[in-house]
Design an enzyme around this catalytic site. Sequence first.
Site, mmCIF file in Angstrom:
data_model
loop_
_atom_site.group_PDB
_atom_site.id
_atom_site.type_symbol
_atom_site.label_atom_id
_atom_site.label_comp_id
_atom_site.label_asym_id
_atom_site.label_seq_id
_atom_site.Cartn_x
_atom_site.Cartn_y
_atom_site.Cartn_z
ATOM 1 N N THR A 176 0.721 -1.092 -0.023
ATOM 2 C CA THR A 176 -0.022 -0.252 -0.105
ATOM 3 C C THR A 176 0.945 1.106 -0.040
ATOM 4 O OG1 THR A 176 -1.451 -1.180 1.506
ATOM 5 C CG2 THR A 176 -1.954 1.167 1.418
ATOM 6 N N ARG A 204 -12.499 -9.142 -3.211
ATOM 7 C CA ARG A 204 -11.846 -8.574 -1.986
ATOM 8 C C ARG A 204 -11.667 -7.148 -1.866
ATOM 9 N NH1 ARG A 204 -6.688 -6.599 0.348
ATOM 10 N NH2 ARG A 204 -7.026 -6.816 2.611
ATOM 11 N N VAL A 205 -12.377 -6.271 -0.865
ATOM 12 C CA VAL A 205 -11.826 -4.815 -0.543
ATOM 13 C C VAL A 205 -11.064 -4.907 0.681
ATOM 14 C CG1 VAL A 205 -12.951 -2.827 -0.462
ATOM 15 C CG2 VAL A 205 -13.899 -4.211 -2.057
ATOM 16 N N GLY A 206 -9.967 -4.075 0.640
ATOM 17 C CA GLY A 206 -9.378 -4.022 1.738
ATOM 18 C C GLY A 206 -9.654 -2.696 2.550
ATOM 19 N N ASP A 207 -8.846 -2.176 3.633
ATOM 20 C CA ASP A 207 -9.001 -0.897 4.181
ATOM 21 C C ASP A 207 -8.629 0.095 3.523
ATOM 22 O OD1 ASP A 207 -6.304 -1.739 4.423
ATOM 23 O OD2 ASP A 207 -5.959 -0.242 6.000
ATOM 24 N N THR A 227 -1.259 0.902 6.273
ATOM 25 C CA THR A 227 -0.937 -0.238 5.633
ATOM 26 C C THR A 227 -0.788 -1.314 6.485
ATOM 27 O OG1 THR A 227 0.921 -0.809 4.360
ATOM 28 C CG2 THR A 227 1.635 0.666 5.947
ATOM 29 N N GLY A 228 -1.329 -2.417 6.086
ATOM 30 C CA GLY A 228 -1.330 -3.531 6.825
ATOM 31 C C GLY A 228 -2.452 -4.865 6.318
ATOM 32 N N GLY A 230 -5.505 -5.772 5.728
ATOM 33 C CA GLY A 230 -6.524 -4.835 5.787
ATOM 34 C C GLY A 230 -7.880 -5.051 6.652
#
Lengths: 309, 309
Positions: A176, A204-207, A227-228, A230
């Site tokens: 990210t 898939r949707v992350g943060d 960043t991590g 998500g």
Amino acid sequence: MERFSIAIHGGAGTILKSSMTPEKETAYKNALKIALDAGYEVLKNGQSAIEAVERAVVELENCPLFNAGRGSVFTSEGKHEMDASIMDGRDLNAGAVTMVSGVQNPITLARLVMEKSEHVFLAGAGAVEFAKKMNCTFQDEKWFHDDFRYQQWLDIKDTDSIQLDHSVKKVQKFGTVGAVALDMTGNLAAATSTGGMTNKKFGRVGDSPIIGAGTYANNATCAVSCTGSGEFFIRGVIAYDVSCLMEFKGLSLKQASFETIYKRLPKINGDGGLIAVDSQGNIAMPFNTEGMYRAFRKSDGSEEISIYK
Amino acid sequence: MERFSIAIHGGAGTILKSSMTPEKETAYKNALKIALDAGYEVLKNGQSAIEAVERAVVELENCPLFNAGRGSVFTSEGKHEMDASIMDGRDLNAGAVTMVSGVQNPITLARLVMEKSEHVFLAGAGAVEFAKKMNCTFQDEKWFHDDFRYQQWLDIKDTDSIQLDHSVKKVQKFGTVGAVALDMTGNLAAATSTGGMTNKKFGRVGDSPIIGAGTYANNATCAVSCTGSGEFFIRGVIAYDVSCLMEFKGLSLKQASFETIYKRLPKINGDGGLIAVDSQGNIAMPFNTEGMYRAFRKSDGSEEISIYK
């Protein structure tokens, strides 16, 4: 002169010095410096924090080293799906896009969603249609193609594994990029962009495109880009968590961001990091992984470009 | 016996008594009662809060009166795109889906994402593919078709207007359903589901599938489900805001939810409401619009089913 400052990140994870060559390290640091310079220049010229974070993230998106924009990893279908979000601390306005393909700079698209649409969050084909209306720059698959990313994908494409980005353990680096800034007039802004996870499936949707999870900015408190892993940043509403600890509990930026990354995130088994700036120009860059590509520069002349703990 | 309680909503907005017939009012109240009964029964039998909120929302989704599931409004292409999210206060686990078509109960799919996938948030075709793998019940367009919704869409389909749901002003009602519950063992859960906005374009995503914005649950504080102008609920991170005001500032459920809906949300020009329950079984249902379809029942026998202020 009023103070101003900017911080950027290029992802966190298992980045071990032992597995890095001096050449690679220099390449990453140079790339971080280019983005830092671009954002800092904007602030120095008296322009807005929102302009600065967009400019810095555009540089990171255009660099194939980072998993965002041009350097985005391959999904399970061998395509690129990118996410980005941006928030203006002045009026809590925000823009976000998810599952976007072909757009050169998703962060610019997120800003256009914020400024030129009545919505905050656009997804998939609709977001791409909006990008066309806004005359965003598009690139073909060849532009996004990177041999290293392609090999990563080939390695695991017929398996069920996903990987967040390249690393020793292959699932421990979070690709990210992001930027946070305070401008001369006291406005804060945050921006985050990602190319997702190698071999990711199921839309898939992350943060990264989620306001409150991956990105948050509020002049009254701070600007944050995460960043991590998500999923854990979504469940922990991590970016807004830092802001709330400052606003409601009276913690400093450092106290709040450390509490979130070293106590609250690990409690739900999440790992990663964040960059944050407050209205005084203070910077915090905590992470609970081996490393995080990161850099900051303040108007007082202090500066840092680092990778490891 | 330990106390337990449940609250549900069927959307907020300009719901004026003058534009409502007694028959319609009775129909809405009966529909709310059916969902309330279903969720309450689960709790009374000693089952979990997460099961109760899913069960209540399934009833609301299956009722054509509400803009979710079967009653979803038409997008600008004459299709249905649904969103839902669910969160378990016990472990902060969560599941969410957006831009889903054909699935009878998006809330059940959101729960499957939470329990059977490694992700929190799935979108579009990928979410539908996952639903098929999980053997979710699908329905054809005819099942979702409703003459009233269709007429709403025909009225504006060749214009640029969107409408959140039917109302006098046509843009002032927010079609979302939700439920929050406390079970006998002290666990909290929240669930939200929506059919979006009539004539919506560009793959717009609202707050309903966003953890922290439309839905949040944490045993340490409260469970919250929101309904309103989604963009403002995203920017205000409204559901988590209530939780943070309790956790970090020590406010009660009522104080926190009132602060959020009557002070913080209006500050960014947002309108709508929320339902919330805390670990003592207290219920709050604030809204800053003309009305909100809402109901609650507690194990102490208290109960309410209302529409207007």
